[in-house]
Design a protein around this motif. Structure first.
Motif, PDB file in Angstrom:
ATOM      1  N   GLY A  92       0.800  -1.215   0.000  1.00  0.00           N
ATOM      2  CA  GLY A  92       0.000   0.000   0.000  1.00  0.00           C
ATOM      3  C   GLY A  92       0.832   1.264   0.000  1.00  0.00           C
ATOM      4  N   GLY A  93       1.844   1.313   0.874  1.00  0.00           N
ATOM      5  CA  GLY A  93       2.632   2.543   1.029  1.00  0.00           C
ATOM      6  C   GLY A  93       3.502   2.866  -0.171  1.00  0.00           C
ATOM      7  N   MET A  94       4.420   1.960  -0.508  1.00  0.00           N
ATOM      8  CA  MET A  94       5.332   2.226  -1.611  1.00  0.00           C
ATOM      9  C   MET A  94       4.643   2.053  -2.959  1.00  0.00           C
ATOM     10  SD  MET A  94       7.931   3.164   0.047  1.00  0.00           S
ATOM     11  CE  MET A  94       9.014   3.428  -1.345  1.00  0.00           C
ATOM     12  N   ALA A 114       3.996  14.331   4.390  1.00  0.00           N
ATOM     13  CA  ALA A 114       4.269  14.973   5.676  1.00  0.00           C
ATOM     14  C   ALA A 114       3.187  14.701   6.710  1.00  0.00           C
ATOM     15  CB  ALA A 114       4.428  16.482   5.488  1.00  0.00           C
ATOM     16  N   VAL A 115       2.022  14.198   6.293  1.00  0.00           N
ATOM     17  CA  VAL A 115       0.977  13.884   7.272  1.00  0.00           C
ATOM     18  C   VAL A 115       1.270  12.587   8.017  1.00  0.00           C
ATOM     19  CG1 VAL A 115      -0.748  15.067   5.865  1.00  0.00           C
ATOM     20  CG2 VAL A 115      -0.483  12.591   5.644  1.00  0.00           C
ATOM     21  N   VAL A 116       2.272  11.824   7.578  1.00  0.00           N
ATOM     22  CA  VAL A 116       2.557  10.528   8.203  1.00  0.00           C
ATOM     23  C   VAL A 116       2.847  10.640   9.703  1.00  0.00           C
ATOM     24  CG1 VAL A 116       4.260   8.649   8.266  1.00  0.00           C
ATOM     25  CG2 VAL A 116       3.207   9.318   6.093  1.00  0.00           C
ATOM     26  N   PRO A 117       3.718  11.567  10.165  1.00  0.00           N
ATOM     27  CA  PRO A 117       3.954  11.641  11.616  1.00  0.00           C
ATOM     28  C   PRO A 117       2.686  11.894  12.417  1.00  0.00           C
ATOM     29  CG  PRO A 117       5.604  12.909  10.431  1.00  0.00           C
ATOM     30  CD  PRO A 117       4.553  12.536   9.441  1.00  0.00           C
ATOM     31  N   LEU A 118       1.793  12.735  11.896  1.00  0.00           N
ATOM     32  CA  LEU A 118       0.547  12.989  12.604  1.00  0.00           C
ATOM     33  C   LEU A 118      -0.321  11.729  12.650  1.00  0.00           C
ATOM     34  CD1 LEU A 118      -0.366  16.532  11.217  1.00  0.00           C
ATOM     35  CD2 LEU A 118       0.781  15.946  13.355  1.00  0.00           C
ATOM     36  N   CYS A 169      -0.184   6.859   2.445  1.00  0.00           N
ATOM     37  CA  CYS A 169       0.159   7.404   3.759  1.00  0.00           C
ATOM     38  C   CYS A 169      -0.552   6.648   4.879  1.00  0.00           C
ATOM     39  CB  CYS A 169      -0.197   8.887   3.819  1.00  0.00           C
ATOM     40  SG  CYS A 169       0.854   9.933   2.797  1.00  0.00           S
ATOM     41  N   ILE A 170      -1.815   6.315   4.658  1.00  0.00           N
ATOM     42  CA  ILE A 170      -2.584   5.601   5.685  1.00  0.00           C
ATOM     43  C   ILE A 170      -2.019   4.206   5.912  1.00  0.00           C
ATOM     44  CG2 ILE A 170      -4.836   4.595   6.216  1.00  0.00           C
ATOM     45  CD1 ILE A 170      -6.088   6.980   4.699  1.00  0.00           C
ATOM     46  N   ALA A 250       8.504   6.955  17.513  1.00  0.00           N
ATOM     47  CA  ALA A 250       7.824   6.966  16.214  1.00  0.00           C
ATOM     48  C   ALA A 250       7.981   8.319  15.534  1.00  0.00           C
ATOM     49  CB  ALA A 250       6.339   6.632  16.403  1.00  0.00           C
ATOM     50  N   GLY A 251       7.946   9.395  16.316  1.00  0.00           N
ATOM     51  CA  GLY A 251       8.102  10.728  15.740  1.00  0.00           C
ATOM     52  C   GLY A 251       9.462  10.915  15.113  1.00  0.00           C
ATOM     53  N   LEU A 252      10.510  10.448  15.784  1.00  0.00           N
ATOM     54  CA  LEU A 252      11.856  10.579  15.239  1.00  0.00           C
ATOM     55  C   LEU A 252      12.021   9.705  14.001  1.00  0.00           C
ATOM     56  CD1 LEU A 252      14.655  11.847  15.599  1.00  0.00           C
ATOM     57  CD2 LEU A 252      15.272   9.897  17.027  1.00  0.00           C
ATOM     58  N   ALA A 253      11.459   8.495  14.047  1.00  0.00           N
ATOM     59  CA  ALA A 253      11.575   7.591  12.900  1.00  0.00           C
ATOM     60  C   ALA A 253      10.940   8.183  11.650  1.00  0.00           C
ATOM     61  CB  ALA A 253      10.940   6.243  13.236  1.00  0.00           C
ATOM     62  N   SER A 254       9.869   8.948  11.838  1.00  0.00           N
ATOM     63  CA  SER A 254       9.165   9.523  10.692  1.00  0.00           C
ATOM     64  C   SER A 254       9.623  10.939  10.360  1.00  0.00           C
ATOM     65  CB  SER A 254       7.653   9.534  10.962  1.00  0.00           C
ATOM     66  OG  SER A 254       7.361  10.253  12.139  1.00  0.00           O
ATOM     67  N   SER A 255      10.708  11.398  10.972  1.00  0.00           N
ATOM     68  CA  SER A 255      11.193  12.757  10.708  1.00  0.00           C
ATOM     69  C   SER A 255      11.674  12.938   9.275  1.00  0.00           C
ATOM     70  CB  SER A 255      12.327  13.115  11.682  1.00  0.00           C
ATOM     71  OG  SER A 255      13.443  12.258  11.506  1.00  0.00           O
ATOM     72  N   TYR A 256      11.924  11.816   8.567  1.00  0.00           N
ATOM     73  CA  TYR A 256      12.331  11.916   7.161  1.00  0.00           C
ATOM     74  C   TYR A 256      11.288  12.636   6.325  1.00  0.00           C
ATOM     75  CZ  TYR A 256       8.984   8.240   6.080  1.00  0.00           C
ATOM     76  OH  TYR A 256       7.823   7.524   5.930  1.00  0.00           O
TER      77      TYR A 256
END
Length: 303
Positions: A92-94, A114-118, A169-170, A250-256
């Motif tokens: 789904g993601g890639m 960019a909505v992924v971290p949220l 993203c979901i 999780a927030g740091l992991a998704s900082s990309y």
């Protein structure tokens, strides 16, 4: 690969280990360049076929390497978990990301991600995992910066493309959280390899269902882009992301998701000769400020 067992024996420890810094660099820099590579690979390889062959090849190489080093095969439960997580994050993601890039500008694709971290922060609330104040501030500031980036350029998108990136993203967010909370993979690189193998199979099934037909012979630039995605995007950056999911917040992991738009913008200037306005550079600074806030918040939490 976990360092939790050492926690009680070290009176002081750095906020981020060298391994985590290297993993951050891989997800920030390498993944920031893969959107351009996906575009070039699409010249000859359709979305699901491109991603499926990429992850299947990378997963087979990684699994062969860990087996050669004596690692055990994943258990049936671990294979099941790899199938679910791989279908979500890779299928789904890639897969959705590649489909979106067929009809949507890569800048809009990166900005939407960019909505992924949220999403991840919201999903983690089900496990009563609440981000710290600085981490939350970093997420918000980074998101504002990415939204500012989108205002500096004209984005043309199809409804189908927007639906594809929203789905991507979901599913990526759900897969990321489940891999942390409910569906553990096999230890270390064995788990990453099993996820790529399962995700690659799912993507090829989707390719067959969609009736995709790769161009033959493929264009040399598409082949080079595909190999770049295999080695750097899959073997290096994706494994780095999974290490971050296992050992960092999780927030740091998704900082990309905040840094990748900046990298994409810089590549546009260097490779395609695009003009970046002062407003867009200011937006990039806001993005980086969000990353700094998130890093600081993560460091305080770990301390």
């Amino acid at each position: 690969m976990s360092s939790h067992a050492l926690a009680g024996h070290e009176p002081r420890r750095p906020s981020l280990s060298t391994l985590l810094w290297l993993c951050l660099a891989a997800t920030w820099l390498v993944w920031g360049s893969t959107y351009l590579a996906i575009k070039f690979a699409l010249l000859s390889f359709p979305p699901f076929f491109q991603m499926g062959t990429r992850f299947l090849f990378a997963g087979a190489l990684l699994m062969a390497w860990v087996r050669w080093r004596g690692a055990a095969w994943p258990t049936l439960v671990q294979w099941r978990n790899a199938l679910v997580v791989g279908a979500l994050m890779l299928g789904g993601g890639m897969g959705g990301t590649a489909v979106a890039e067929v009809s949507v500008g890569s800048g809009l694709v990166v900005a939407f991600i960019a909505v992924v971290p949220l999403m991840i922060a919201a999903l983690n609330l089900f496990w009563r995992v609440v981000p710290g104040r600085l981490e939350l501030a970093g997420i918000v500031v980074g998101l504002v910066g990415v939204l500012m980036l989108t205002q500096g350029a004209g984005f043309q998108a199809s409804p189908a493309g927007l639906a594809a990136i929203a789905t991507a993203c979901i599913t990526w967010s759900v897969g990321s959280v489940l891999s942390q909370r409910s569906l553990p993979l096999a230890p270390g690189a064995t788990g990453f390899a099993s996820e790529m193998l399962c995700g690659g199979v799912v993507l090829l099934i989707l390719s067959l269902a969609a009736g995709e037909q790769p161009q033959w012979p493929p264009q040399p630039v598409a082949v080079a882009a595909w190999f770049y995605l295999v080695v750097f995007g899959s073997l290096i950056a994706f494994n780095a992301y999974m290490v971050l999911l296992a050992q960092a917040s999780a927030g740091l992991a998704s900082s990309y998701t905040f840094v990748n738009p900046v990298i994409a913008m810089l590549l546009g200037v260097a490779v395609l000769g695009e003009v970046v306005s002062g407003f867009e550079w200011m937006a990039a600074g806001v993005v980086l400020a969000g990353v700094v806030l998130m890093l600081r918040g993560s460091a305080l939490k770990r301390a």
